[in-house]
Design an enzyme around this catalytic site. Structure first.
Site, PDB file in Angstrom:
ATOM      1  CG  ASP A   3      -1.950  -1.105   1.187  1.00 38.65           C
ATOM      2  OD1 ASP A   3      -2.159  -1.680   0.113  1.00 38.65           O
ATOM      3  OD2 ASP A   3      -2.548  -1.395   2.246  1.00 38.65           O
ATOM      4  NE  ARG A  37      -1.941   0.283  12.318  1.00 38.23           N
ATOM      5  CZ  ARG A  37      -0.947  -0.538  12.037  1.00 38.23           C
ATOM      6  NH1 ARG A  37       0.232  -0.387  12.616  1.00 38.23           N
ATOM      7  NH2 ARG A  37      -1.120  -1.522  11.175  1.00 38.23           N
ATOM      8  CG  ASP A  65      -4.948  -0.441  11.326  1.00 34.65           C
ATOM      9  OD1 ASP A  65      -5.331  -0.545  12.502  1.00 34.65           O
ATOM     10  OD2 ASP A  65      -4.150  -1.228  10.796  1.00 34.65           O
ATOM     11  CB  SER A 120      -3.843  -8.359   4.340  1.00 32.38           C
ATOM     12  OG  SER A 120      -3.704  -7.128   5.007  1.00 32.38           O
TER      13      SER A 120
END
Length: 408
Positions: free
Chosen positions: A17, A97, A126, A178
């Site tokens: 990504d 995060r 996320d 993923s």
């Protein structure tokens, strides 16, 4: 045409990504300078060659910030002390995060950036975690989320875009699960895992990265002794360790014994159900050991009320609410409860199982003289008669009222 920016700070992992986002930003935002920021929370080999890759794909510089110690001490361990989980998920991605976003915000301020970009998809949790954390530190900073803007609709199209722009890839079309990895866990999503009817390929070479499946674990159990000081793990097998070394040690021991595998269909914040397979070997051991220690160190009312707040804290962390007044208040409560949660726990690890072996604490509330089934001089069993009469009085009164009024 998209708005022009002079300098954009990108949350950069080097994965598919974020790798294609660099050329995409340059194409769509009038060729801005891209400052890539990678937060090291213990993802090990994933950081190798990251600077070369970032610069090659168009970034002007890369920050690699070591956040591993802060990640464990300030985010993970307080939640272990709380017993906070989300539907049995030990929050590996959700923990990571907030500290990464916090550091990105700090670098954006330092660099004088006029926008921040992340590579989270529009279907995931996320994107919310990153953006709510950023709002806590740079509330007026524009945030670019390419997955909510571009025409790319799948990982297949991402790979095609990467190949067209000469972006080097570590994955291929056949094996592109993923994944999210840090020192605390590894998650697997996508491909055959999207169907809950498919059993995860635990024994397939390369699927598990932090350990082995229970059936591949040794036939002989391993024992591990953990020491906690006020709810914080400080030693393994009588050897004091810093947070990073301690978790690394438990990951190795847990992984070897098939500990910490979780396969769940969870309820995402954005409204959908999603199937994920998680590896959290050291984390599973820490949660279990701390839970065992609290059984002798906390009184009943505190333990039961704390369990209610643990569930709420798990939801707060999962749902991107780390930097909120409620999370701060719950963590303050938890810290108060941990003042006497000091002691040692020994677990037997055997083929995916964690079995209680021993627990001791100088603050133990367990009194064998009171609890014994043998004769004792400290507990008068006759006292129970009056207690039961008073405790059961409401039931007795209700029963008599029903009989008087012929109620069932």
């Amino acid at each position: 045409m998209n708005k022009s920016y002079k300098k954009i700070v990108l949350a950069y992992s080097g994965g598919l990504d974020t790798s294609i986002i660099i050329p995409w930003l340059k194409e769509n935002y009038n060729n801005p300078e891209i400052i890539a920021v990678s937060g090291n929370v213990g993802q090990a080999s994933e950081l190798e060659g990251l600077e070369e890759k970032a610069l090659k794909t168009g970034a002007s510089k890369l920050y690699v910030e070591d956040l591993t110690k802060e990640f464990l001490e300030d985010y993970v361990f307080p939640c272990v002390a709380a017993g906070a989980k989300y539907e049995d998920y030990l929050l590996g991605t959700a923990f990571a995060r907030p500290p990464i976003a916090k550091r990105i915000a700090e670098i954006a301020i330092k660099e004088g950036a006029d926008a921040i970009c992340h590579g989270c998809t529009g279907k995931g949790n996320d994107q919310v975690r990153f953006e709510l954390a950023l709002k806590a530190f740079v509330p007026d900073m524009p945030i670019i989320a390419p997955w909510r803007e571009w025409d790319i609709k799948s990982r297949e199209e991402e790979i095609e875009y990467a190949e067209a722009h000469n972006v080097p890839l570590k994955i291929n079309r056949e094996t592109n699960y993923s994944k999210d990895k840090n020192i605390w866990h590894l998650s697997h999503e996508g491909l055959d895992l999207e169907d809950p009817a498919n059993e995860p390929q635990y024994n397939k070479e390369g699927f598990l990265e932090m350990g082995v499946s229970p059936e591949m674990a040794p036939d002989k159990p391993s024992y591990v002794k953990l020491h906690f000081e006020k709810g914080v793990p400080t030693a393994v097998n009588d050897k004091e360790m810093d947070a990073v070394t301690l978790v690394d040690t438990l990951n190795k021991l847990g992984g070897e014994n098939g500990i910490g595998l979780l396969d769940i269909v969870e309820n995402r914040l954005v409204g959908m159900k999603c199937r994920g397979v998680y590896e959290t070997p050291g984390g599973a051991i820490l949660y279990k050991a701390h839970e065992v220690l609290e059984t002798i160190c906390l009184d009943k009312d505190t333990a039961h009320y704390k369990a209610l707040l643990a569930q709420k804290l798990g939801e707060q962390v999962y749902n991107a609410q780390w930097f909120s007044p409620l999370t701060e208040a719950i963590l303050s409560f938890v810290k108060t409860t941990q003042q006497t949660v000091t002691g040692d726990v020994t677990l037997k690890l055997y083929k995916g199982n964690m079995i209680n072996a021993a627990v001791t604490s100088p603050y133990s509330l367990y009194d064998p003289e009171i609890a014994t089934f043998d004769e004792d001089d400290v507990y008068n069993q006759a006292d129970a008669t009056g207690f039961i009469n008073l405790y059961g009085l409401p039931i007795k009164v209700m029963a008599k009222m029903k009989a008087k009024n012929h109620l069932n």
